[in-house]
Design a protein around this motif. Structure first.
Motif, PDB file in Angstrom:
ATOM      1  N   ILE A 103      -4.583   2.817   8.115  1.00 33.55           N
ATOM      2  CA  ILE A 103      -3.613   3.908   8.267  1.00 33.55           C
ATOM      3  C   ILE A 103      -3.129   4.374   6.898  1.00 33.55           C
ATOM      4  N   MET A 104      -2.787   3.413   6.048  1.00 30.82           N
ATOM      5  CA  MET A 104      -2.292   3.761   4.725  1.00 30.82           C
ATOM      6  C   MET A 104      -3.380   4.413   3.882  1.00 30.82           C
ATOM      7  N   CYS A 105      -4.622   3.989   4.071  1.00 30.09           N
ATOM      8  CA  CYS A 105      -5.737   4.604   3.358  1.00 30.09           C
ATOM      9  C   CYS A 105      -5.894   6.065   3.769  1.00 30.09           C
ATOM     10  N   LEU A 106      -5.797   6.333   5.063  1.00 30.27           N
ATOM     11  CA  LEU A 106      -5.867   7.706   5.563  1.00 30.27           C
ATOM     12  C   LEU A 106      -4.759   8.562   4.957  1.00 30.27           C
ATOM     13  N   LEU A 107      -3.552   8.027   4.910  1.00 35.71           N
ATOM     14  CA  LEU A 107      -2.420   8.776   4.364  1.00 35.71           C
ATOM     15  C   LEU A 107      -2.532   8.943   2.845  1.00 35.71           C
ATOM     16  N   HIS A 108      -3.170   7.981   2.211  1.00 36.10           N
ATOM     17  CA  HIS A 108      -3.310   8.020   0.752  1.00 36.10           C
ATOM     18  C   HIS A 108      -4.345   9.052   0.311  1.00 36.10           C
TER      19      HIS A 108
ATOM     20  N   HIS B 105      -3.346   2.434  -7.734  1.00 28.37           N
ATOM     21  CA  HIS B 105      -2.620   3.615  -7.252  1.00 28.37           C
ATOM     22  C   HIS B 105      -2.499   3.595  -5.729  1.00 28.37           C
ATOM     23  N   PHE B 106      -3.240   2.706  -5.103  1.00 29.82           N
ATOM     24  CA  PHE B 106      -3.159   2.520  -3.644  1.00 29.82           C
ATOM     25  C   PHE B 106      -2.606   1.137  -3.307  1.00 29.82           C
ATOM     26  N   HIS B 107      -3.265   0.107  -3.812  1.00 25.93           N
ATOM     27  CA  HIS B 107      -2.816  -1.285  -3.624  1.00 25.93           C
ATOM     28  C   HIS B 107      -1.891  -1.599  -4.798  1.00 25.93           C
ATOM     29  N   ILE B 108      -0.631  -1.272  -4.624  1.00 20.61           N
ATOM     30  CA  ILE B 108       0.293  -1.177  -5.748  1.00 20.61           C
ATOM     31  C   ILE B 108       0.990  -2.516  -6.014  1.00 20.61           C
ATOM     32  N   PRO B 109       1.079  -2.937  -7.263  1.00 22.34           N
ATOM     33  CA  PRO B 109       1.806  -4.169  -7.595  1.00 22.34           C
ATOM     34  C   PRO B 109       3.303  -4.024  -7.328  1.00 22.34           C
ATOM     35  N   GLN B 110       3.944  -5.126  -6.992  1.00 28.89           N
ATOM     36  CA  GLN B 110       5.372  -5.120  -6.686  1.00 28.89           C
ATOM     37  C   GLN B 110       6.185  -4.556  -7.845  1.00 28.89           C
ATOM     38  N   ASN B 111       5.838  -4.914  -9.055  1.00 29.00           N
ATOM     39  CA  ASN B 111       6.602  -4.435 -10.213  1.00 29.00           C
ATOM     40  C   ASN B 111       6.557  -2.920 -10.329  1.00 29.00           C
TER      41      ASN B 111
ATOM     42  N   ASN C 179      13.227   6.379  -3.637  1.00 32.78           N
ATOM     43  CA  ASN C 179      13.219   7.061  -2.334  1.00 32.78           C
ATOM     44  C   ASN C 179      11.955   6.840  -1.518  1.00 32.78           C
ATOM     45  N   LEU C 180      11.386   5.666  -1.598  1.00 28.57           N
ATOM     46  CA  LEU C 180      10.238   5.346  -0.759  1.00 28.57           C
ATOM     47  C   LEU C 180      10.702   4.942   0.632  1.00 28.57           C
ATOM     48  N   THR C 181       9.988   5.384   1.641  1.00 29.40           N
ATOM     49  CA  THR C 181      10.193   4.892   2.995  1.00 29.40           C
ATOM     50  C   THR C 181       9.262   3.697   3.190  1.00 29.40           C
ATOM     51  N   LYS C 182       9.835   2.544   3.497  1.00 28.12           N
ATOM     52  CA  LYS C 182       9.051   1.313   3.582  1.00 28.12           C
ATOM     53  C   LYS C 182       9.013   0.810   5.026  1.00 28.12           C
ATOM     54  N   PHE C 183       7.836   0.351   5.441  1.00 30.44           N
ATOM     55  CA  PHE C 183       7.738  -0.251   6.761  1.00 30.44           C
ATOM     56  C   PHE C 183       6.766  -1.414   6.736  1.00 30.44           C
ATOM     57  N   ALA C 184       6.909  -2.284   7.726  1.00 28.73           N
ATOM     58  CA  ALA C 184       5.994  -3.422   7.885  1.00 28.73           C
ATOM     59  C   ALA C 184       5.916  -3.760   9.363  1.00 28.73           C
ATOM     60  N   PHE C 185       4.728  -4.161   9.795  1.00 28.30           N
ATOM     61  CA  PHE C 185       4.554  -4.701  11.139  1.00 28.30           C
ATOM     62  C   PHE C 185       4.896  -6.188  11.100  1.00 28.30           C
ATOM     63  N   ILE C 186       5.673  -6.651  12.069  1.00 29.55           N
ATOM     64  CA  ILE C 186       5.958  -8.080  12.189  1.00 29.55           C
ATOM     65  C   ILE C 186       5.616  -8.537  13.604  1.00 29.55           C
ATOM     66  N   ARG C 187       5.264  -9.796  13.739  1.00 28.70           N
ATOM     67  CA  ARG C 187       4.697 -10.300  14.987  1.00 28.70           C
ATOM     68  C   ARG C 187       5.307 -11.644  15.333  1.00 28.70           C
TER      69      ARG C 187
ATOM     70  N   PHE D  97       0.850  -1.193   0.000  1.00 30.38           N
ATOM     71  CA  PHE D  97       0.000   0.000   0.000  1.00 30.38           C
ATOM     72  C   PHE D  97       0.886   1.242   0.000  1.00 30.38           C
ATOM     73  N   ILE D  98       0.492   2.225  -0.794  1.00 26.56           N
ATOM     74  CA  ILE D  98       1.351   3.389  -0.974  1.00 26.56           C
ATOM     75  C   ILE D  98       0.604   4.691  -0.687  1.00 26.56           C
ATOM     76  N   ALA D  99       1.316   5.622  -0.084  1.00 27.95           N
ATOM     77  CA  ALA D  99       0.820   6.985   0.127  1.00 27.95           C
ATOM     78  C   ALA D  99       1.805   7.916  -0.581  1.00 27.95           C
ATOM     79  N   PRO D 100       1.575   8.195  -1.864  1.00 30.82           N
ATOM     80  CA  PRO D 100       2.553   8.963  -2.661  1.00 30.82           C
ATOM     81  C   PRO D 100       2.871  10.347  -2.093  1.00 30.82           C
ATOM     82  N   LYS D 101       1.875  10.990  -1.480  1.00 31.75           N
ATOM     83  CA  LYS D 101       2.087  12.340  -0.938  1.00 31.75           C
ATOM     84  C   LYS D 101       3.242  12.369   0.044  1.00 31.75           C
ATOM     85  N   TYR D 102       3.380  11.281   0.809  1.00 30.82           N
ATOM     86  CA  TYR D 102       4.418  11.242   1.849  1.00 30.82           C
ATOM     87  C   TYR D 102       5.592  10.330   1.481  1.00 30.82           C
ATOM     88  N   GLY D 103       5.516   9.689   0.334  1.00 31.77           N
ATOM     89  CA  GLY D 103       6.590   8.785  -0.077  1.00 31.77           C
ATOM     90  C   GLY D 103       6.718   7.584   0.832  1.00 31.77           C
TER      91      GLY D 103
END
Length: 339
Positions: free
Chosen positions: A100-105, A133-139, A146-154, A77-83
């Protein structure tokens, strides 16, 4: 210092001679150098022998483990406004993450529709999985710099319990096993082993995607070093720590204080529909995971490499697996072997 057959030999030099003849000095230098080199050789060859012995142990213990870094379908999921880009790992606060990503998007539309970060998957959300444009394919991600990437892990065992309660027990979506935890874990292992031999994202099942090791997600085999990995837990302090990490990422990417406050408050005090961590069913499942040797054996085989790669607390694992992880970490082990 010089090299000897891959080991390090230490040579003494530039020693100051005080009231000692040149001959005695030379003999002392030779003896000291010999003693140090002898100790180094013992250490080096002993260390090498340890590696050899542990390779045997590793082979015996890991021959039937689920391997890491098998690629399975992921949600990005991507929020282009914030990279900002996030990878949603199922049963790792994925419901909260997508909101959260939807809110940022699309903040304006999200707010206009009076959406909450605790909306469930069944709600009609602003953001659609069909919106690339929100649920973005890996390709598509690979072409965005310059994307900032994060993931929750458990914790993998805790994550498995959540999957079992939601998909298997509540929805009866696991081979008609119902609440038979042994049945579930055996079939999960068998299914993941089958996928491991012939990985094809288009054929992965709902169960595969929910129960797969964390390392199978997010194209981690190529992107792991690019991600901020936020460890989450079920109690208040663990959740607070995770949200604090997230807010630091958001701040550094220009998200406003107003949005950050909203995200922090709703993340801490809300509850999603299929949350399971406070139920009696969860306590029962946790007890079986702690005590049932058959269930534990399968869980170790499925999630061993997640504990090694992501450095989760291993104190609740069986001792032989704790020791194996410690030795692999000591010898700088990765999924390709010793490095």
């Amino acid at each position: 210092m010089t090299e000897f057959n891959g080991g390090q030999l230490f040579l003494l030099k530039d020693l100051k001679v005080v009231r000692m003849s040149e001959e005695r000095f030379k003999r002392r230098i030779i003896l000291r150098a010999f003693a140090i080199n002898f100790l180094v050789l013992i250490y080096y060859y002993g260390f090498t022998e340890q590696v050899k012995q542990y390779r045997v142990l590793e082979k015996n213990l890991t021959s039937d483990f689920i391997l890491p870094y098998i690629k399975i379908r992921s949600d990005l999921f991507i929020a282009p406004k914030y990279g900002i880009l996030s990878c949603g790992i199922r049963k790792s606060m994925s419901q909260l993450l997508i909101n959260i990503m939807c809110l940022l998007h699309n903040e304006t539309e999200f707010q206009n529709q009076n959406r909450s970060l605790n909306d469930t998957w069944m709600s009609e959300r602003v953001c659609s999985h069909k919106d690339t444009h929100f649920h973005i394919p890996q390709n598509n991600v690979e072409g965005i710099p310059n994307l900032t990437k994060f993931a929750f892990i458990r914790d993998p065992f805790d994550r498995f319990i959540s999957f079992y309660l939601h998909i298997c027990k509540n929805d009866n979506g696991c081979w008609n096993c119902g609440d038979d935890l042994r049945c579930v874990v055996k079939n999960v292992y068998k299914s993941l082993k089958s996928y491991e031999k012939n990985p094809d994202e288009s054929t992965s099942s709902l169960v595969d995607r929910h129960a797969a090791p964390i390392s199978w997600n997010c194209n981690f085999q190529e992107t792991l070093s690019q991600y901020h990995l936020i460890k989450i837990g079920v109690n208040y302090d663990q959740r607070q720590s995770a949200i604090n990490e997230l807010t630091e990422i958001l701040k550094s990417n220009g998200v406003s204080d107003v949005l950050i406050t909203k995200i922090s408050n709703e993340s801490m005090f809300g509850e999603t529909f299929h949350g399971t961590h406070k139920t009696s069913a969860r306590r029962k499942a946790e007890k079986q995971v702690e005590e049932d040797t058959i269930v534990r054996d399968y869980l170790h085989k499925i999630y061993f490499f997640d504990y090694l790669i992501f450095k989760f607390d291993t104190s609740h694992l069986d001792m032989k697996y704790q020791k194996l992880i410690q030795m692999m970490q000591k010898f700088k082990y990765n999924h390709s072997g010793f490095i």
